[in-house]
Design a protein around this motif. Structure first.
Motif, PDB file in Angstrom:
ATOM      1  N   PRO A  47      76.692  89.093  89.309  1.00  0.00           N
ATOM      2  CA  PRO A  47      75.323  89.610  89.339  1.00  0.00           C
ATOM      3  C   PRO A  47      74.333  88.505  88.938  1.00  0.00           C
ATOM      4  CG  PRO A  47      76.706  90.876  87.811  1.00  0.00           C
ATOM      5  CD  PRO A  47      77.528  89.756  88.324  1.00  0.00           C
ATOM      6  N   PRO A  48      73.151  88.463  89.545  1.00  0.00           N
ATOM      7  CA  PRO A  48      72.163  87.427  89.224  1.00  0.00           C
ATOM      8  C   PRO A  48      71.829  87.329  87.737  1.00  0.00           C
ATOM      9  CG  PRO A  48      71.476  88.646  91.176  1.00  0.00           C
ATOM     10  CD  PRO A  48      72.691  89.344  90.627  1.00  0.00           C
ATOM     11  N   MET A  49      71.923  88.452  87.010  1.00  0.00           N
ATOM     12  CA  MET A  49      71.585  88.410  85.584  1.00  0.00           C
ATOM     13  C   MET A  49      72.522  87.482  84.799  1.00  0.00           C
ATOM     14  SD  MET A  49      72.821  91.759  83.443  1.00  0.00           S
ATOM     15  CE  MET A  49      71.930  92.933  84.399  1.00  0.00           C
ATOM     16  N   VAL A  50      73.746  87.265  85.287  1.00  0.00           N
ATOM     17  CA  VAL A  50      74.657  86.333  84.602  1.00  0.00           C
ATOM     18  C   VAL A  50      74.027  84.945  84.577  1.00  0.00           C
ATOM     19  CG1 VAL A  50      76.903  85.180  84.712  1.00  0.00           C
ATOM     20  CG2 VAL A  50      76.748  87.632  85.151  1.00  0.00           C
ATOM     21  N   PHE A  51      73.475  84.520  85.696  1.00  0.00           N
ATOM     22  CA  PHE A  51      72.899  83.179  85.789  1.00  0.00           C
ATOM     23  C   PHE A  51      71.584  83.067  85.012  1.00  0.00           C
ATOM     24  CE2 PHE A  51      75.286  83.914  89.763  1.00  0.00           C
ATOM     25  CZ  PHE A  51      76.316  83.019  89.525  1.00  0.00           C
ATOM     26  N   ARG A  52      70.869  84.185  84.865  1.00  0.00           N
ATOM     27  CA  ARG A  52      69.603  84.183  84.121  1.00  0.00           C
ATOM     28  C   ARG A  52      69.808  84.288  82.624  1.00  0.00           C
ATOM     29  NH1 ARG A  52      68.120  88.097  87.834  1.00  0.00           N
ATOM     30  NH2 ARG A  52      68.278  89.657  86.197  1.00  0.00           N
ATOM     31  N   GLU A  53      70.759  85.127  82.199  1.00  0.00           N
ATOM     32  CA  GLU A  53      70.846  85.471  80.780  1.00  0.00           C
ATOM     33  C   GLU A  53      71.982  84.781  80.024  1.00  0.00           C
ATOM     34  OE1 GLU A  53      70.502  89.663  80.101  1.00  0.00           O
ATOM     35  OE2 GLU A  53      69.110  89.877  81.784  1.00  0.00           O
ATOM     36  N   THR A  54      73.031  84.374  80.709  1.00  0.00           N
ATOM     37  CA  THR A  54      74.147  83.701  80.039  1.00  0.00           C
ATOM     38  C   THR A  54      73.860  82.207  79.976  1.00  0.00           C
ATOM     39  OG1 THR A  54      75.738  85.348  80.815  1.00  0.00           O
ATOM     40  CG2 THR A  54      76.628  83.228  80.140  1.00  0.00           C
ATOM     41  N   ILE A  55      74.073  81.613  78.823  1.00  0.00           N
ATOM     42  CA  ILE A  55      73.910  80.172  78.650  1.00  0.00           C
ATOM     43  C   ILE A  55      75.200  79.499  79.109  1.00  0.00           C
ATOM     44  CG2 ILE A  55      73.651  78.315  76.960  1.00  0.00           C
ATOM     45  CD1 ILE A  55      72.121  80.385  75.212  1.00  0.00           C
ATOM     46  N   LEU A  56      75.077  78.437  79.883  1.00  0.00           N
ATOM     47  CA  LEU A  56      76.239  77.665  80.310  1.00  0.00           C
ATOM     48  C   LEU A  56      76.392  76.450  79.408  1.00  0.00           C
ATOM     49  CD1 LEU A  56      78.516  77.075  82.403  1.00  0.00           C
ATOM     50  CD2 LEU A  56      76.810  75.689  83.620  1.00  0.00           C
ATOM     51  N   ALA A  57      77.551  76.300  78.809  1.00  0.00           N
ATOM     52  CA  ALA A  57      77.934  75.087  78.082  1.00  0.00           C
ATOM     53  C   ALA A  57      78.966  74.413  78.970  1.00  0.00           C
ATOM     54  CB  ALA A  57      78.513  75.427  76.716  1.00  0.00           C
ATOM     55  N   ALA A  58      78.615  73.261  79.547  1.00  0.00           N
ATOM     56  CA  ALA A  58      79.472  72.656  80.559  1.00  0.00           C
ATOM     57  C   ALA A  58      79.715  71.186  80.294  1.00  0.00           C
ATOM     58  CB  ALA A  58      78.841  72.819  81.940  1.00  0.00           C
ATOM     59  N   ASP A  59      80.938  70.767  80.594  1.00  0.00           N
ATOM     60  CA  ASP A  59      81.244  69.351  80.551  1.00  0.00           C
ATOM     61  C   ASP A  59      80.497  68.687  81.706  1.00  0.00           C
ATOM     62  OD1 ASP A  59      82.861  66.780  80.989  1.00  0.00           O
ATOM     63  OD2 ASP A  59      83.740  67.621  79.171  1.00  0.00           O
ATOM     64  N   ILE A  60      80.081  67.459  81.509  1.00  0.00           N
ATOM     65  CA  ILE A  60      79.289  66.766  82.526  1.00  0.00           C
ATOM     66  C   ILE A  60      80.039  66.582  83.835  1.00  0.00           C
ATOM     67  CG2 ILE A  60      77.758  65.585  80.922  1.00  0.00           C
ATOM     68  CD1 ILE A  60      79.598  63.130  81.274  1.00  0.00           C
ATOM     69  N   VAL A  61      81.363  66.706  83.814  1.00  0.00           N
ATOM     70  CA  VAL A  61      82.133  66.547  85.047  1.00  0.00           C
ATOM     71  C   VAL A  61      82.385  67.882  85.758  1.00  0.00           C
ATOM     72  CG1 VAL A  61      83.294  64.474  84.190  1.00  0.00           C
ATOM     73  CG2 VAL A  61      84.399  66.710  83.929  1.00  0.00           C
ATOM     74  N   SER A  62      81.838  68.965  85.240  1.00  0.00           N
ATOM     75  CA  SER A  62      82.060  70.283  85.845  1.00  0.00           C
ATOM     76  C   SER A  62      81.550  70.318  87.277  1.00  0.00           C
ATOM     77  CB  SER A  62      81.354  71.364  85.026  1.00  0.00           C
ATOM     78  OG  SER A  62      81.891  71.431  83.724  1.00  0.00           O
ATOM     79  N   ALA A  63      82.124  71.211  88.063  1.00  0.00           N
ATOM     80  CA  ALA A  63      81.729  71.372  89.465  1.00  0.00           C
ATOM     81  C   ALA A  63      80.215  71.586  89.549  1.00  0.00           C
ATOM     82  CB  ALA A  63      82.490  72.535  90.090  1.00  0.00           C
ATOM     83  N   PRO A  64      79.547  70.922  90.474  1.00  0.00           N
ATOM     84  CA  PRO A  64      78.077  70.924  90.540  1.00  0.00           C
ATOM     85  C   PRO A  64      77.415  72.292  90.635  1.00  0.00           C
ATOM     86  CG  PRO A  64      78.974  69.261  92.009  1.00  0.00           C
ATOM     87  CD  PRO A  64      80.143  70.057  91.489  1.00  0.00           C
ATOM     88  N   ARG A  65      78.029  73.238  91.295  1.00  0.00           N
ATOM     89  CA  ARG A  65      77.385  74.535  91.478  1.00  0.00           C
ATOM     90  C   ARG A  65      77.062  75.212  90.149  1.00  0.00           C
ATOM     91  NH1 ARG A  65      79.443  79.897  94.681  1.00  0.00           N
ATOM     92  NH2 ARG A  65      77.639  81.143  94.105  1.00  0.00           N
ATOM     93  N   PHE A  66      77.876  74.973  89.128  1.00  0.00           N
ATOM     94  CA  PHE A  66      77.604  75.575  87.824  1.00  0.00           C
ATOM     95  C   PHE A  66      76.244  75.111  87.307  1.00  0.00           C
ATOM     96  CE2 PHE A  66      82.102  76.240  88.173  1.00  0.00           C
ATOM     97  CZ  PHE A  66      82.301  77.463  87.553  1.00  0.00           C
ATOM     98  N   PHE A  67      75.966  73.819  87.448  1.00  0.00           N
ATOM     99  CA  PHE A  67      74.690  73.281  86.978  1.00  0.00           C
ATOM    100  C   PHE A  67      73.520  73.796  87.815  1.00  0.00           C
ATOM    101  CE2 PHE A  67      77.767  70.207  85.374  1.00  0.00           C
ATOM    102  CZ  PHE A  67      77.361  70.099  84.049  1.00  0.00           C
ATOM    103  N   ARG A  68      73.741  74.027  89.085  1.00  0.00           N
ATOM    104  CA  ARG A  68      72.676  74.528  89.965  1.00  0.00           C
ATOM    105  C   ARG A  68      72.382  76.000  89.717  1.00  0.00           C
ATOM    106  NH1 ARG A  68      75.545  71.588  94.046  1.00  0.00           N
ATOM    107  NH2 ARG A  68      76.449  73.543  94.747  1.00  0.00           N
TER     108      ARG A  68
END
Length: 188
Positions: A47-68
């Motif tokens: 659901p779109p709310m996951v991308f709006r409300e959940t904070i992503l803590a990601a390693d810099i090498v993570s797959a690009p879509r996560f950062f987008r």
């Protein structure tokens, strides 16, 4: 977990996001460390709310879509240790992290190793969380599965596997079949 929501932070590995969303649980923080593009399948159908409300803590090498896709992102660089000659832990520099340590020391480091849960533990420990409780974590690989049901990475692996080919072999063969070019330093 639903009862804990709002009373304690819920931190989830990226591969658990679909299962949690399916159960109506929105984690406060999602942790991602895998550079494998197959992990991007874990974002399908969220659901779109996951991308709006959940904070992503990601390693810099993570797959690009996560950062987008995520609106709020904290980036980390991997820090690993090995045992030195005296048996004590010694930092083991890891490629990009080693370089970034010299040019962007402001990017924080976290401990990595074997499971995204290691990074989650490192993150929560660095924030002073106490206690830290893991729920639903299974490192036993039941039936050869590396992740829980409804995980995009696992589904893609099973689709390529067969009677005479493990998921790992199928993934390696797939990589060999899909060559791609990367410009060299200086663009040549």
């Amino acid at each position: 977990l639903r009862e804990a929501k709002g009373r304690v932070p819920i931190v989830a590995g990226d591969t658990a996001l679909r299962a949690l969303a399916g159960g109506g649980i929105l984690p406060d923080i999602a942790v991602c460390v895998d550079a494998n593009p197959a992990n991007e399948a874990d974002l399908e159908g969220l659901p779109p709310m996951v991308f709006r409300e959940t904070i992503l803590a990601a390693d810099i090498v993570s797959a690009p879509r996560f950062f987008r896709d995520f609106e709020r992102v904290f980036a980390y660089r991997t820090l690993n240790y090995c045992l030195g000659p005296d048996g004590r832990p010694v930092e083991k520099p890891m490629g990009v992290s080693w370089m970034l340590d010299r040019i962007r020391p402001d990017i924080p480091a976290w401990q990595s190793g074997g499971s995204v849960s290691t990074n989650a533990l490192s993150l929560l420990d660095s924030w002073g969380a106490d206690p830290i409780v893991f729920v639903g974590q299974d490192l036993a690989y039941p039936g050869g599965a590396t992740h829980a049901a409804d995980v995009g990475y696992e589904e893609a692996g099973f689709a390529r596997a067969g009677r005479f080919s493990t998921r790992e072999t199928a993934a390696a063969l797939n990589l060999r079949r899909a060559p791609f070019s990367v410009p060299a330093w200086g663009g040549r």
